[in-house]
Design an enzyme around this catalytic site. Structure first.
Site: not given
Ligand SMILES: *Cc1c(COP(=O)(O)O)cnc(C)c1O
Length: 430
Positions: A18, A146, A238, A267
């Site tokens: 990114y 996302y 999610d 994560k």
């Protein structure tokens, strides 16, 4: 030749995620971390107010997790996970299944959030193939979602800047808005009219994070999930970001009575130390793959599936997360965020701070100085100013948010809050 700096060497050989390399400032060389702090090579420290892209929950270089990783690395660093098993993988699955909200019975390991999502989607699609119902071939998802950067995960994510170049290669998905006070009936009728062609519905419970820290209510989601389930559509929660305490409870789905069939984690799963993904599913899903016909097998796996060191880190992180002190820290941050929002943020430059909101350890708002041409500059400007103050923030466009590790101290959090309060005045002059 003088020795070149780390950022010079980085520029020679690294392509960062990114990052527009034509415009980006040189990256900051970080030499160590401790609790909520990162230290650079010049001795400056930064409060990691976004948990290093949302992964870190107990702080950096946590000695307890580091020790468990060390011990596991000396004993068994990795082994192929088909035909073999090991204690850390089994124990972590047992402990996750004991705390997950829902009737989950199996854990499928991978190595990041996007792969946890790919696994979930492939499970759901093949489930219907294995059930001889090939007509169930569509996927339902939320706008602004996302779910990751691999192709399947991109396909089910909101379409925009990140996915634009790949648009022609993404599969078709039915997108709906997140539920609010006004659209419940509309969403319900949409789901009912497409119900028998939809294989699965994937959603980020309560918080659409990368899509702009958009928060929505559990009650609306529950109503929608009820309709989804009535249509026998598989539900995929999610929880890659929301898992492990982020929204105030261990999993965001805890506050949603209607449970998912499949749940994705990554994560925070290792406290932000090792790459690990996990996809939980119900017995109903697992059983649909049992067959004498080998074609019904789930043909999916990654080289590092269930890496023992990552699983050991996951176990260590869970030990810390389930301690009374950690749960109290999460509750304390949750409460402080609410108080900060109501008592202080709302009074600071009210016309510039838009839509302030908080859920659990996350607080977000938009900033505007009315000059919309400047919006794209605001994020980079604020990041720079924060670094000068010893705080690491990474706004999403003009959405400013914080998502600190749970070990952040009162003084550190107060310093971050004070910086946020200074923003309206800062950008007023931009
Ligand atoms: C970050 C994220 C992912 C992707 O995880 P990666 O490990 O970055 O591939 C998927 N879903 C959600 C909700 C996320 O926040």
């Amino acid at each position: 030749m003088p020795p070149s700096s780390l950022s010079d060497r980085d520029r020679q050989v690294i392509w960062h995620p990114y990052t527009q390399h034509q415009q980006a400032d040189p990256p900051v060389p970080v030499v160590r971390g401790e609790a909520a702090l990162l230290f650079d090579d010049a001795g400056n420290s930064y409060i990691d107010a976004i948990s290093s892209w949302w992964v870190n929950i107990h702080g950096h270089a946590h000695p307890y997790i580091a020790e468990k990783i060390h011990v596991q690395a000396r004993q068994l660093e990795h082994v192929i996970f088909t035909g073999f098993t090991h204690e850390p993988a089994v124990q972590l699955a047992e402990r996750l299944l004991a705390i997950l909200p829902g009737d989950f019975e199996k854990i499928f390991y991978s190595d990041n959030g996007s792969t946890a999502v790919e696994v979930a989607l492939k499970m759901a699609i093949q489930y219907w193939k294995n059930k001889d119902q090939p007509g169930r071939n569509k996927i339902l998802a939320f706008r602004h979602a996302y779910h990751g950067d691999t192709f399947g995960a991109m396909s089910v994510s909101g379409r925009g800047l990140f996915t634009e170049a790949f648009q022609d290669y993404l599969f078709d998905v039915l997108f709906i808005d997140t539920p609010d006070e006004n659209n419940a009936a509309e969403l319900k009728s949409f789901v009912n009219s497409h119900g028998n062609e939809i294989a699965c519905f994937i959603y980020e419970p309560l918080l659409q994070a990368a899509g702009g820290m958009r928060m929505y209510q559990a009650a609306g989601l529950d109503g929608l999930l009820k309709t989804v389930r009535e249509n026998h559509i598989l539900c995929i929660a999610d929880e890659v970001l929301t898992g492990f305490g982020r929204t105030g409870t261990l999993f965001a789905s805890e506050s949603v009575p209607t449970k998912a069939d499949i749940l994705c984690m990554s994560k925070g799963i290792t406290g932000g130390t090792m790459a690990l993904g996990a996809t939980a599913c119900t017995r109903e899903i697992f059983d649909a793959f049992l067959s004498d016909d080998r074609r019904r097998t789930f043909f999916h796996g990654h080289s590092y599936t269930a890496n023992p060191i990552a699983c050991a880190a996951g176990l260590a992180s869970l030990d810390l997360l389930q301690k009374k002190t950690c749960i109290e820290q999460i509750q304390a941050i949750t409460k402080k965020n609410k108080n900060f929002l109501n008592d202080r943020l709302l009074h600071a430059g009210a016309e510039m701070v838009l839509n302030p909101r908080t859920v659990g350890t996350i607080l977000a708002f938009e900033l505007t100085n009315g000059q919309h041409d400047y919006i794209s500059r605001i994020g980079g400007f604020i990041r720079q100013k924060a670094m000068q103050e010893g705080i690491y923030l990474r706004p999403l466009g003009n959405t400013i948010y914080i998502m600190p590790p749970y070990c952040i101290t009162e003084e550190q959090l107060e310093k971050v809050y004070r910086f946020l309060l200074s923003l309206p005045a800062l950008i007023g002059n931009l």
